[in-house]
Design a protein around this motif. Sequence first.
Motif, PDB file in Angstrom:
ATOM      1  N   THR A   1       0.752  -1.184  -0.157  1.00 13.34           N
ATOM      2  CA  THR A   1      -0.098   0.139  -0.015  1.00 13.34           C
ATOM      3  C   THR A   1       0.876   1.369   0.188  1.00 13.34           C
ATOM      4  OG1 THR A   1      -0.035  -0.085   2.462  1.00 13.34           O
ATOM      5  CG2 THR A   1      -2.063  -1.258   1.341  1.00 13.34           C
TER       6      THR A   1
ATOM      7  N   TYR B   1      -0.908 -11.723   1.542  1.00 14.39           N
ATOM      8  CA  TYR B   1      -1.276 -10.499   1.641  1.00 14.39           C
ATOM      9  C   TYR B   1      -0.390  -9.884   0.313  1.00 14.39           C
ATOM     10  CZ  TYR B   1      -1.178  -5.529   2.936  1.00 14.39           C
ATOM     11  OH  TYR B   1      -1.149  -4.224   3.042  1.00 14.39           O
TER      12      TYR B   1
ATOM     13  N   SER C   1      -2.147   0.408   6.038  1.00 12.10           N
ATOM     14  CA  SER C   1      -2.689  -1.053   6.091  1.00 12.10           C
ATOM     15  C   SER C   1      -3.039  -1.279   7.488  1.00 12.10           C
ATOM     16  CB  SER C   1      -1.583  -1.780   5.565  1.00 12.10           C
ATOM     17  OG  SER C   1      -1.827  -3.466   5.701  1.00 12.10           O
TER      18      SER C   1
ATOM     19  N   TYR D   1      -3.569  -4.758   7.978  1.00 10.20           N
ATOM     20  CA  TYR D   1      -3.482  -5.996   7.911  1.00 10.20           C
ATOM     21  C   TYR D   1      -3.209  -7.035   9.237  1.00 10.20           C
ATOM     22  CZ  TYR D   1      -1.953 -10.748   6.107  1.00 10.20           C
ATOM     23  OH  TYR D   1      -1.787 -12.034   6.203  1.00 10.20           O
TER      24      TYR D   1
ATOM     25  N   SER E   1      -6.157  -0.879   3.186  1.00  8.19           N
ATOM     26  CA  SER E   1      -6.537  -2.216   3.226  1.00  8.19           C
ATOM     27  C   SER E   1      -6.716  -2.599   4.653  1.00  8.19           C
ATOM     28  CB  SER E   1      -5.123  -3.098   3.105  1.00  8.19           C
ATOM     29  OG  SER E   1      -5.531  -4.476   3.328  1.00  8.19           O
TER      30      SER E   1
ATOM     31  N   MET F   1      -7.326  -6.013   5.320  1.00 11.62           N
ATOM     32  CA  MET F   1      -7.431  -7.205   5.449  1.00 11.62           C
ATOM     33  C   MET F   1      -7.216  -8.069   6.702  1.00 11.62           C
ATOM     34  SD  MET F   1      -5.556  -9.601   2.486  1.00 11.62           S
ATOM     35  CE  MET F   1      -5.672 -11.324   2.660  1.00 11.62           C
TER      36      MET F   1
ATOM     37  N   ASN G   1      -9.894  -2.858   0.363  1.00  8.15           N
ATOM     38  CA  ASN G   1      -9.811  -4.510   0.569  1.00  8.15           C
ATOM     39  C   ASN G   1     -10.139  -4.660   2.013  1.00  8.15           C
ATOM     40  OD1 ASN G   1      -8.991  -7.094   1.100  1.00  8.15           O
ATOM     41  ND2 ASN G   1      -7.256  -6.930   0.234  1.00  8.15           N
TER      42      ASN G   1
ATOM     43  N   CYS H   1     -11.944  -9.382   6.619  1.00 11.44           N
ATOM     44  CA  CYS H   1     -11.636  -8.454   7.822  1.00 11.44           C
ATOM     45  C   CYS H   1     -12.415  -8.747   9.042  1.00 11.44           C
ATOM     46  CB  CYS H   1     -12.389  -7.196   7.214  1.00 11.44           C
ATOM     47  SG  CYS H   1     -12.037  -5.700   8.407  1.00 11.44           S
TER      48      CYS H   1
END
Length: 282
Positions: A13, A29, A73, A75, A96, A98, A119, A123
């Motif tokens: 990202t 990822y 992000s 993540y 993101s 995710m 994204n 999640c």
Amino acid sequence: NMDLWLYSFDTVTNGYGLNSKEVFQNTEYNTNGTNSDTIITAGYKGTETDGKDIIIPQYISEDGGETYKSVTSLYRTFNSNTNITTMPLIPTTVISMMATFENCKNLKGECIIPNSVQNINWCFNRSGIEKIKEIPNSVVSMFGSFSFCNSLEYVNLKIPDNVTNLHSCFRNCENLKEANLTLPESVTNMELTFYYCTSLIKGPDVIPESVTNMKQTFEGDAKLTGEMKIKASPTTYVNVFRIAATDENARLVIKAGNNNGEFLRNMIETEGRYNGEHIVVE
């Protein structure tokens, strides 16, 4: 409060993510990553459990405040955190989310996603989330986003215009009763979308023509009833309605679209589920 977070530059990202460098190398990822293992290490090291007390940093500086870089992000930031009870405010720089709250089984209340996020794959998978306010139109990826969310009962959503993949999105949401989804013509993959949502009575009103994969979309949804218009003639369609609409009081009427009635009948007959009583194609 940077001592409360792991953080590392995220090449996916082009900003900072709140987790370790090792996590961001996970190939789940990062397609250019070096780590093929499924990493669940969470980036949040604090002890606060109420979202209003968790302040997620929006910018990071590593040169004493001379320059700042956005946090883009989250993540796996809170992955498997069983203490957190409500969602914190998500910075508007985040792209993101995710697996951000995956396995947060005690996370309750409403999920709120900012307009910057693209994204949300996995999640809220296996979280305790109870309500979805909306999905912003910035989101393009929803693979497994709300799977196994057994506190969800009613969903009323417009799916964003550029989402193509709803694979496993509401899979095994065992207490989901109504899924009032407005689906855009961009959606192509509905594999396992409502797989074994055993309490589901009402699904989307319309399945758009763009959908090409309906493998096991409604399998196991024994209470499914009402009317559903299917404009699609999917090329992949194994067990779409297997064990669906089989409860004594269930009756599903499928309205054909785009002259695909014969195709839909053949599709369901192939599965042995077209009995003229519980599932009817008109």
